[in-house]
Each structure stands twice: as C-alpha cells, then as structure tokens.
Design a protein around this motif. Structure first.
Motif, PDB file in Angstrom:
ATOM      1  N   MET A   1       0.849  -1.191   0.000  1.00  0.00           N
ATOM      2  CA  MET A   1       0.000   0.000   0.000  1.00  0.00           C
ATOM      3  C   MET A   1       0.883   1.239   0.000  1.00  0.00           C
ATOM      4  N   ASN A   2       0.507   2.212  -0.808  1.00  0.00           N
ATOM      5  CA  ASN A   2       1.285   3.432  -0.867  1.00  0.00           C
ATOM      6  C   ASN A   2       1.223   4.157   0.473  1.00  0.00           C
ATOM      7  N   HIS A   3       2.314   4.805   0.803  1.00  0.00           N
ATOM      8  CA  HIS A   3       2.327   5.569   2.035  1.00  0.00           C
ATOM      9  C   HIS A   3       3.284   6.740   1.895  1.00  0.00           C
ATOM     10  N   THR A   4       3.157   7.671   2.805  1.00  0.00           N
ATOM     11  CA  THR A   4       4.034   8.834   2.837  1.00  0.00           C
ATOM     12  C   THR A   4       5.094   8.622   3.901  1.00  0.00           C
ATOM     13  N   ASP A   5       6.346   8.862   3.550  1.00  0.00           N
ATOM     14  CA  ASP A   5       7.428   8.817   4.530  1.00  0.00           C
ATOM     15  C   ASP A   5       7.593  10.220   5.084  1.00  0.00           C
ATOM     16  N   ALA A   6       7.193  10.394   6.353  1.00  0.00           N
ATOM     17  CA  ALA A   6       7.225  11.738   6.945  1.00  0.00           C
ATOM     18  C   ALA A   6       8.635  12.246   7.152  1.00  0.00           C
ATOM     19  N   THR A   7       9.635  11.359   7.012  1.00  0.00           N
ATOM     20  CA  THR A   7      11.016  11.782   7.225  1.00  0.00           C
ATOM     21  C   THR A   7      11.753  12.019   5.927  1.00  0.00           C
ATOM     22  N   ALA A   8      11.104  11.825   4.787  1.00  0.00           N
ATOM     23  CA  ALA A   8      11.778  11.986   3.508  1.00  0.00           C
ATOM     24  C   ALA A   8      12.200  13.434   3.313  1.00  0.00           C
ATOM     25  N   PRO A   9      13.461  13.680   2.897  1.00  0.00           N
ATOM     26  CA  PRO A   9      13.920  15.056   2.724  1.00  0.00           C
ATOM     27  C   PRO A   9      13.163  15.737   1.594  1.00  0.00           C
ATOM     28  N   GLY A  10      12.770  16.978   1.845  1.00  0.00           N
ATOM     29  CA  GLY A  10      12.084  17.741   0.820  1.00  0.00           C
ATOM     30  C   GLY A  10      10.610  17.417   0.680  1.00  0.00           C
ATOM     31  N   ALA A  11      10.105  16.468   1.464  1.00  0.00           N
ATOM     32  CA  ALA A  11       8.692  16.095   1.356  1.00  0.00           C
ATOM     33  C   ALA A  11       7.822  17.200   1.938  1.00  0.00           C
ATOM     34  N   ALA A  12       6.666  17.411   1.311  1.00  0.00           N
ATOM     35  CA  ALA A  12       5.726  18.391   1.833  1.00  0.00           C
ATOM     36  C   ALA A  12       5.226  17.941   3.192  1.00  0.00           C
ATOM     37  N   GLU A  13       4.994  18.900   4.082  1.00  0.00           N
ATOM     38  CA  GLU A  13       4.548  18.543   5.419  1.00  0.00           C
ATOM     39  C   GLU A  13       3.124  18.007   5.349  1.00  0.00           C
ATOM     40  N   GLY A  52      -3.807  -0.870   6.961  1.00  0.00           N
ATOM     41  CA  GLY A  52      -3.311   0.105   6.011  1.00  0.00           C
ATOM     42  C   GLY A  52      -2.225   0.971   6.608  1.00  0.00           C
ATOM     43  N   GLU A  53      -1.735   1.908   5.814  1.00  0.00           N
ATOM     44  CA  GLU A  53      -0.675   2.796   6.273  1.00  0.00           C
ATOM     45  C   GLU A  53      -0.808   4.134   5.568  1.00  0.00           C
ATOM     46  N   VAL A  54      -1.003   5.195   6.348  1.00  0.00           N
ATOM     47  CA  VAL A  54      -1.067   6.546   5.798  1.00  0.00           C
ATOM     48  C   VAL A  54       0.336   7.105   5.643  1.00  0.00           C
ATOM     49  N   LEU A  55       1.142   6.953   6.678  1.00  0.00           N
ATOM     50  CA  LEU A  55       2.534   7.400   6.624  1.00  0.00           C
ATOM     51  C   LEU A  55       3.312   6.724   7.729  1.00  0.00           C
ATOM     52  N   ARG A  56       4.620   6.846   7.617  1.00  0.00           N
ATOM     53  CA  ARG A  56       5.493   6.345   8.678  1.00  0.00           C
ATOM     54  C   ARG A  56       6.603   7.348   8.942  1.00  0.00           C
ATOM     55  N   ILE A  57       7.066   7.353  10.176  1.00  0.00           N
ATOM     56  CA  ILE A  57       8.203   8.161  10.603  1.00  0.00           C
ATOM     57  C   ILE A  57       9.326   7.183  10.899  1.00  0.00           C
ATOM     58  N   GLU A  58      10.463   7.333  10.235  1.00  0.00           N
ATOM     59  CA  GLU A  58      11.581   6.421  10.433  1.00  0.00           C
ATOM     60  C   GLU A  58      12.771   7.172  11.013  1.00  0.00           C
ATOM     61  N   SER A  59      13.537   6.484  11.851  1.00  0.00           N
ATOM     62  CA  SER A  59      14.703   7.103  12.472  1.00  0.00           C
ATOM     63  C   SER A  59      15.744   6.034  12.763  1.00  0.00           C
ATOM     64  N   ASN A  60      16.967   6.477  12.965  1.00  0.00           N
ATOM     65  CA  ASN A  60      18.080   5.567  13.248  1.00  0.00           C
ATOM     66  C   ASN A  60      19.053   6.245  14.201  1.00  0.00           C
ATOM     67  N   TRP A  72       6.804  13.331  15.495  1.00  0.00           N
ATOM     68  CA  TRP A  72       5.425  13.003  15.855  1.00  0.00           C
ATOM     69  C   TRP A  72       4.704  14.220  16.455  1.00  0.00           C
ATOM     70  N   THR A  73       5.379  14.943  17.330  1.00  0.00           N
ATOM     71  CA  THR A  73       4.771  16.131  17.932  1.00  0.00           C
ATOM     72  C   THR A  73       4.388  17.141  16.859  1.00  0.00           C
ATOM     73  N   THR A 107      15.840  -0.316  11.396  1.00  0.00           N
ATOM     74  CA  THR A 107      15.194   0.994  11.382  1.00  0.00           C
ATOM     75  C   THR A 107      14.122   1.064  12.463  1.00  0.00           C
ATOM     76  N   SER A 108      14.071   2.166  13.176  1.00  0.00           N
ATOM     77  CA  SER A 108      13.005   2.417  14.143  1.00  0.00           C
ATOM     78  C   SER A 108      11.878   3.143  13.427  1.00  0.00           C
ATOM     79  N   THR A 109      10.641   2.820  13.777  1.00  0.00           N
ATOM     80  CA  THR A 109       9.536   3.363  12.990  1.00  0.00           C
ATOM     81  C   THR A 109       8.287   3.620  13.819  1.00  0.00           C
ATOM     82  N   LEU A 110       7.569   4.672  13.437  1.00  0.00           N
ATOM     83  CA  LEU A 110       6.202   4.920  13.887  1.00  0.00           C
ATOM     84  C   LEU A 110       5.314   4.809  12.652  1.00  0.00           C
ATOM     85  N   ILE A 111       4.255   4.012  12.739  1.00  0.00           N
ATOM     86  CA  ILE A 111       3.364   3.780  11.599  1.00  0.00           C
ATOM     87  C   ILE A 111       1.970   4.292  11.931  1.00  0.00           C
ATOM     88  N   VAL A 112       1.467   5.179  11.088  1.00  0.00           N
ATOM     89  CA  VAL A 112       0.105   5.691  11.221  1.00  0.00           C
ATOM     90  C   VAL A 112      -0.787   4.897  10.281  1.00  0.00           C
TER      91      VAL A 112
END
Length: 432
Positions: A1-13, A52-60, A72-73, A107-112
């Motif tokens: 399923m398509n999703h938005t990576d909230a951490t992608a550089p240059g991605a719209a908020e 499903g998945e709307v977006l995810r936040i990934e970090s390392n 997330w905040t 990878t550490s992740t938060l999934i919405v």
C-alpha cells in the motif's frame, strides 16, 4: 500500500484528518488485521489493531527516539482530530517499534494506519485517518464514516503455521561460554549485571501465518502485551512505560523461575524465587535503574513495597510496579527515551553493560528488547519492552530472541535453560 514517509527530505509537510466514532462492537480484533502487515496492541482482549498505512516516521542511531518524538509532535500539531469516544487509543495514533542499540542496522519506525479498530472497558470504536487534500472544503468532514460496514469482516480461522527453528549465530555451547565470560568480568568488578541474549532462526512460508500466530499468543498469554509492528511480533510481560493524562506507570521484571509440574511444586518454585538472593539482587538493580530514569520526570513516583511473583503460563517472574504523576509534561516517547534500555534488558552500569553484551552476544539485536507500543496525538501511550518476540522479515526469515540477566553467581547451564523457557511462547506460537 502506498504511504508517505514523513522523514523523507524535501517532502511536503503532511496534514492528517482523523475521525473516531463509536460502534457496537469490533470483536474479534486479530482476525480483522492485515495478515501480511499486522498492527496489533492487545492485552486481555482489549486494545487496538490497525489496517493500512497513511505514513510512517523512520529514524536511526543514537537520537532515534527523540527524532521520532519531535517528528510526531509536529505531525500531531497539524492534525485535525474529531474524537467522539475519548478513551486511550482513540483519535490520532501511531504504532511504534524501536531498535535496541544506537548502532543497530534495524530501522526504528512509527506507523500511522488508515483504519484503527479498538475496544476498551466494554466500548468499541473505529478511527479513520487520512491525508488532508489541501482544499479546506473538501477536507471538512473527511473520514467521517458512521457506517459500521467499514469494519473488515474477520478472516476464517487458520492453522498456526509450523516453523522449525534452529540456533542462530550463537549455538548453545557458545552461549554458555559467553555467560562464563560475563561472570568472570562481573567477578573482576567490571560491572554488576549484563543481559545476554541468543537467537533462534526459522522460515515462514504461509502468507497469512502471522494472524494465526498472533491469535495463539493472545490466547495462551492473555496477561501480556501482545504486539505486532512492522514484522516484530510477540507477547511481552513487561511494561516499559504507560502515560495517560498525566499519570505514569511501569512494570519492572527481573528474576525468573520455571513453573512447577503440580500445584505444590509450582507454589514452592514461586516461594523459592521470591527468596532467592541471586534473583532479588538482579531485580533490585532493574528497579533502581527504572526509578533513577523516571524520577526526574515525575512529581511523585511510588514502587511496590516488595517484589511480587508474576505468574505466566510457562514461568514465574519477580515484578515491581511503579506508579506516579508526571511533573514536566513529558510525552510517553520522552519517557521511553529516558528509561531505555533498562537494567532488565541491558545490565548495570548501563554503558559498560551495553558494550559488554554487544561484544559477547555477537549479533545485532535489531528491535528485540527495544521499545514497542503506541502513542496518541497528545503524547500519551503504552510501551512495552519487546520480549518473547520474533522479527519476521520480508523474505520469510523468522528470528526469535531470548535473554537472561547474568550476575556474579549465574551458572551457564542454568542460564541456557532459562533462555529455552523464554523461547517457548514464540516457538509454540509458530507451531513448535
């Protein structure tokens, strides 16, 4: 399923639109989850599952938790939320799993999720989460789907898949040698305690085996946190931290004994554990570690006066509950960052123990013994330590983990036997 990576550089908020509404019932929860990408957080049949998945936040890396918390905040501050239920787990939520170590390749992740089904205290709800379109008129009311037909039908019950496990990179003899070396270092005064883990590795072929496996864990271990996040599944008895409207709680486990064959034997083993100098010393170190990390964030923090024996189907644990009131407005992820890793899964002193276990274990723990749970838009949430668990990779590889706290009088053969006990929940959940 398509999703938005909230951490992608240059991605719209991204801006989220969230609607939670009550329904008559969401049971059964697990059979309604996605068999390939289940998102599950349950205890005693209550909790939330996501689809499903709307977006995810990934970090390392070293700042993985604080980076995720900050992202997330920011995301939550932009969300439009209509929560008509108001219970823990309603409104905007994300499921999360974090790597144990700073240098982990995992990878550490938060999934919405797109859809959340929940139940608590006899009430059931559905949450729809979507990305705002940018058109205020089109966005207004988006996600409001009062029709209960949005709830997926439960899948038919399937047999638990059979996975055959074999030792991973550290065979039993090597694990015993690592324990002996750890004891030598403890006796030399290098550290007081270190937690050493080992792996079992198997292969999953069935496409929807995870749903049956999670159901088995929930049935066999109802008093644990049964979780599934990004392929990490398990049944943890240990609450890392829970935050609910300014109240904070945690459950510390350290010290283990097997269950007895009969009632008298079982009671005797529990009493022996409760009076064991080795286990009490190990437990005291874990409690002191948790209190030290939580206390600066609380206005009040109380602990159980004495450790109590926690009964699980396959073993006994020494347990201490911590309860208090937040004093600095920390979110649940702020507290996760403060307390992870605890002495119960790393050792004491923390820095020396982490370096020692990394050297003696000889493998990357990934998300094993890391924080797993959920967070809501206000920062409240429930987080456990990922124990009694396995990571299922996309190629079907299943890696199970179990570890033991090593102190000065640990016996290598006994610690190996304890890992076998701790492997049981996840091995049996995969048909073993």
């Amino acid at each position: 399923m398509n999703h938005t990576d909230a951490t992608a550089p240059g991605a719209a908020e991204p801006r989220l639109v969230v609607r939670t509404f009550p329904v008559d019932e969401t049971e059964p929860l697990i059979p309604r989850t996605d068999p390939r990408n289940p998102l599950v957080w349950l205890r005693r049949g209550e909790g939330i599952v996501g689809l499903g998945e709307v977006l995810r936040i990934e970090s390392n890396g070293r700042t993985r938790v604080e980076d995720a918390a900050a992202a997330w905040t920011e995301l939550a501050s932009r969300a439009e939320v209509d929560d008509r239920v108001g219970l823990p787990g309603t409104g905007l939520v994300a499921f999360g799993a974090f790597a144990f170590a700073d240098d982990s390749a995992a990878t550490s992740t938060l999934i919405v999720p797109e859809l959340v089904l929940g139940r608590r205290d006899g009430r059931a709800w559905v949450t729809r989460i979507g990305l705002a379109t940018g058109d205020p008129e089109a966005t207004a009311g988006a996600g409001v789907v009062p029709d209960e037909a949005v709830i997926p039908e439960p899948a038919p019950k399937r047999k638990v898949p059979r996975v055959t496990f074999a030792p991973g990179s550290v065979p039993p003899a090597a694990y015993e040698s690592a324990v002996a070396e750890a004891v030598r270092r403890i006796d030399a005064g290098d550290l007081e305690k270190v937690v050493l883990a080992r792996q079992l590795v198997g292969r999953l072929d069935e496409e929807d085996g995870l749903r049956a496996t999670i159901s088995r864990l929930a049935e066999d271990y109802p008093d644990t946190w049964v979780f599934a996040v990004d392929g990490l599944i398990g049944a943890s008895p240990e609450t890392l931290v829970r935050v609910d409207h300014g109240q904070v709680s945690a459950r510390v486990l350290a010290g283990t004994a097997s269950r007895g064959a009969g009632e008298a034997s079982d009671r005797e083993r529990a009493l022996t554990l409760a009076s064991s100098p080795k286990d009490l010393a190990e437990h005291a170190l874990a409690v002191a570690s948790a209190v030290k990390r939580l206390a600066p964030h609380t206005a009040r923090l109380d602990a159980s006066p004495e450790p109590f024996t926690l009964q699980l189907p396959n073993l006994w644990h020494l347990a201490t509950d911590l309860k208090g009131t937040l004093g600095d407005g920390s979110s649940s992820l702020d507290l996760v960052r403060a307390v992870h890793p605890t002495a119960a899964v790393a050792g004491t002193p923390r820095r020396v123990a982490i370096a020692t276990l990394a050297e003696l274990e000889g493998f990357d723990r990934g998300r094993y013994a890391g924080p797993v749970g959920w967070i809501d838009g206000d920062g409240d949430g429930e987080w456990a330590i990922a124990l009694r668990c396995a990571q299922v990779d996309g190629d079907g590889t299943v890696t199970a983990y179990a570890g033991c706290g090593i102190v000065h009088d640990s016996v290598p053969a006994d610690e190996l036997a304890e890992t076998d006990m701790k492997f049981r929940p996840i091995v049996e959940a995969f048909g073993g």
